[in-house]
Design a protein around this motif. Sequence first.
Motif, short mmCIF file in Angstrom:
data_model
loop_
_atom_site.label_atom_id
_atom_site.label_comp_id
_atom_site.label_asym_id
_atom_site.label_seq_id
_atom_site.Cartn_x
_atom_site.Cartn_y
_atom_site.Cartn_z
N GLU A 160 -4.82 -15.75 -0.06
CA GLU A 160 -4.51 -17.07 0.52
C GLU A 160 -5.57 -18.11 0.15
O GLU A 160 -6.24 -18.69 1.00
N GLY A 161 -5.68 -18.37 -1.15
CA GLY A 161 -6.67 -19.34 -1.60
C GLY A 161 -6.12 -20.74 -1.80
O GLY A 161 -6.88 -21.65 -2.14
N ARG A 184 -9.23 -12.22 1.29
CA ARG A 184 -10.42 -13.00 0.95
C ARG A 184 -11.56 -12.72 1.93
O ARG A 184 -11.34 -12.60 3.14
N GLY A 185 -12.75 -12.61 1.40
CA GLY A 185 -13.89 -12.19 2.20
C GLY A 185 -14.27 -13.16 3.31
O GLY A 185 -14.91 -12.76 4.29
N GLU A 186 -13.88 -14.45 3.19
CA GLU A 186 -14.19 -15.42 4.22
C GLU A 186 -13.40 -15.19 5.51
O GLU A 186 -13.76 -15.71 6.57
N ALA A 225 -10.00 -11.93 10.56
CA ALA A 225 -8.80 -11.22 10.11
C ALA A 225 -9.15 -9.82 9.62
O ALA A 225 -8.42 -8.85 9.90
N ILE A 226 -10.24 -9.69 8.90
CA ILE A 226 -10.65 -8.38 8.39
C ILE A 226 -10.96 -7.43 9.55
O ILE A 226 -10.50 -6.27 9.56
N CYS A 233 -11.88 -6.45 0.19
CA CYS A 233 -12.32 -7.83 0.40
C CYS A 233 -12.68 -8.49 -0.92
O CYS A 233 -13.50 -7.97 -1.69
N GLY A 234 -12.08 -9.64 -1.18
CA GLY A 234 -12.41 -10.42 -2.36
C GLY A 234 -13.60 -11.32 -2.10
O GLY A 234 -14.19 -11.31 -1.01
N ALA A 235 -13.93 -12.13 -3.09
CA ALA A 235 -15.11 -13.01 -2.98
C ALA A 235 -14.72 -14.48 -3.01
O ALA A 235 -15.50 -15.32 -3.41
N GLY A 236 -13.49 -14.79 -2.61
CA GLY A 236 -13.08 -16.18 -2.52
C GLY A 236 -12.70 -16.82 -3.83
O GLY A 236 -12.83 -18.03 -3.99
N ALA A 237 -12.23 -16.05 -4.80
CA ALA A 237 -11.82 -16.60 -6.08
C ALA A 237 -10.33 -16.94 -6.04
O ALA A 237 -9.50 -16.07 -5.79
N TYR A 238 -10.00 -18.20 -6.28
CA TYR A 238 -8.61 -18.65 -6.23
C TYR A 238 -7.74 -17.87 -7.20
O TYR A 238 -6.58 -17.58 -6.90
#
Length: 421
Positions: A84-85, A124-126, A130-131, A164-169
């Motif tokens: 969801e970026g 997304r890690g942010e 939710a996580i 968990c991702g690192a916020g990459a669109y």
Amino acid sequence: MFEPVLLRNIDVPDGHRLPTYEAGGGYRALAKVLREHTPDEVVDLVKQSNLRGRGGAGFPTGMKWGFVPKLADKPKYLCCNADEGEPGTFKDRIIMERDPHQLIEGLAVSAYAIGAKTAYVYIRGEYVTAIRRLEQAIAEAHEKGYLGTGVLGSDFNFAVHIHCGAGAYICGEETAMLESLEGKRAQPRLKPPFPAAAGLYASPTVINNVETLACVPHIVMRGAHWFRGIGPDKSPGPKLYCLSGQVRKPGLYELPMGIPLRQLVEDHAGGPLPGRRIKAVIPGGVSAPVIPEHGLDVAMDFDSLAAAGSMLGSAGVIVVDDSTCMVKITTRIIEFFHHESCGKCTPCREGLNWAVKVLRRIEAGEGAPGDLEQLEMLCKGIFGNTFCALGDGAAMGLRAALKHFRDEFVTHIEERKCPFH
């Protein structure tokens, strides 16, 4: 009055806990398919419902499931795209924070249908809350037998893992997400082969969005006819709309697919701020071309918005009023795409770089004759020439801004200043 389906537990105390979900009928759909339906029957049911993906592309979900080979010498995987970026979008986050078991049940039913034993939720890690809520929900589901070995006493084994991702669109693009899951640099893959044939670890893989998966248990319990009875036949079902920007009542709204954009903005979201008029609306996240005020009577569904020159996308509806400079908005959007480009494609990498330079020059009052023609030339070079839709989304957005609000760009160049600031 539309009765919420996907958001029915959002304002319920402890709506994210298993007892609350079970009290509202949770996991009955999973029990039903394990007891009464074969995997092929579940796939057919979703095909009959005409559920289309809620992540942006709108591809028919049942058809996507049907592409997975029934006989394969490799394990099958189910991946949930929860990255969801897209700016202006927050629907999936709300589901995962407030009603995570709805997603888990959707994952379990969908995995049973395609023959997968393992699912990955790429988030997304942010999304820290939710996580944590998803981790708690997975543990609760394991303890009650909704996940694990022999789900509900059947021969169906199923496990859900969170990545968990690192916020990459770019990880919102499905093949880039698979690359990231495999521990590689997130860049889109050349297709074909498509993920259904060779996805995660070169194995058959289905990738669905959070909202898409959350619809599945309701289709199982209420039937395909019920789902098709909501909204237009070609794009049916309940839909989550994210309202933000210069509007009185921003927030997340669940309404039928196909609601007129004007009704969504003016009636449900309360219209523009006091003393202001709506100038334009971005209907589906910043990838969707902007729609000027006179075009707001369009229906919010995949086909109607495409015919109007925009797209539903993630349904991230961003309202812009008459106090705002469209040159500034367009510049910020293209800066975002330039920053988030993975750099794999030359048209995207270089084209967006030059587009940002020209837009910044225009916004700063240093524009020159021919700049708008140069921007249009850059859009032509980017659109349709990239591995994924990131470049296409940027080019479409820029083209729409130049088409509908060209006078503002011309004013910036001729007067050498912004008339709004």
